[in-house]
Design a protein around this motif. Sequence first.
Motif: not given
Length: 393
Positions: A301-312
């Motif tokens: 994931t990238r730093p500017d992706d939505p928070d949920e991207d890295a969570e799930f």
Amino acid sequence: MLRLLAGEAARRFGGRAAVVTGSASLSFADLDRFSDQVAAGLAHRGTRIGDVVVLALPDGPEFVICYLAAAKIGAVTAGIGVERLGLLTGLDPAIVITAPSVLPPLSGLDVVTLPIDRGRRSPHLYDPVRLTGLRRPEPPPPPFPPDPARPVVITFTSGRTGPPKGVVFGNRQLEAIRAHGAGLRWATGDARLVPHPLGQLGFATRLPVILQTGRTCHVLAEWTPDAVLRVLREHKIGVLQGTPHQLSRILDLREELPELSLILSSGAPATPALIRTLRTRYGVPVCNRYICTEAGLGLGTRPDDPDEDAEFSVGRPRGSVNVSIRDAEGRPLPIGDHGEVLLRSEAVMSGYVGRSTDHAVFAKDGFIRTGDRGYIDHTGRLHLVGRVTRKPA
């Protein structure tokens, strides 16, 4: 390729620190110069193109110097460090480079023990006396013709699902990783603390990116949460990297890191709770990275992706990386269906040590079977759900 990159990095970045261990610093200029001299020493001892050079060394400047030296004469580096000495079996090295009290006596092998406990002339600059016995103050052999298929480095699988296997990467794979990580830019990259042993994939195959971006690598003699916090604070390092387990241990200290700007989690699946806690505690973006050793490149994931991207999820494929979800018979599955995760790029390994191909890992179309189970959602994100259960052969 590494030889050219090291020379250009020395010209562009000169006295900038390439490797920092404790209070000692090795510059890009000295890394190129000393690796030239060690390359001359290796050639003098009879090391040739394609020979395996085993580094049974602790993490530090000597490891990086010797790895680059071996690449400059076309030899293949296998960095086993000091904790996984059993990996030496089956490598058939031309030479083993080690440190005092690391290896038992070895008959039939050319072993050079570097006096890395010496060299105290300056508390801040690297002392080449630590390379005594291998370094020769003369130019290395002349460059040889480029060969994309020539092997450069052997790294090893974790052994999580069986005995560790030696994974071979050559010039073609390292060039793909360099292009993915650095592209055309030559610039002074941000300093990083290396969270894993230098012989592992994360450093061994990323050395071209480090050289091209002028990145200072801070290396710990032993990873501990306290040591990590000390280095991050002392050197004002803005990126924290680690496995979920390492990041959890740092969280447990409940210390502030005001200079932090980004957290990278990799090496194992991270729980949504851990990602959220890290983001809340430190107030910075948290990225989730995914790769298997054999693939060379993976997702994140990238730093500017939505928070949920890295969570799930572990992000979407980008650049030259392709992802496929397949059933037990190797047939591609539609979006949302669970199956085995396969990866493909120009960075996929050449093969395992002693085996150029392995049909249990390579699909016919060049994809690598990761052994992980997952699915791709309607936005293109990859979600991991466990491991694949293989039927007995």
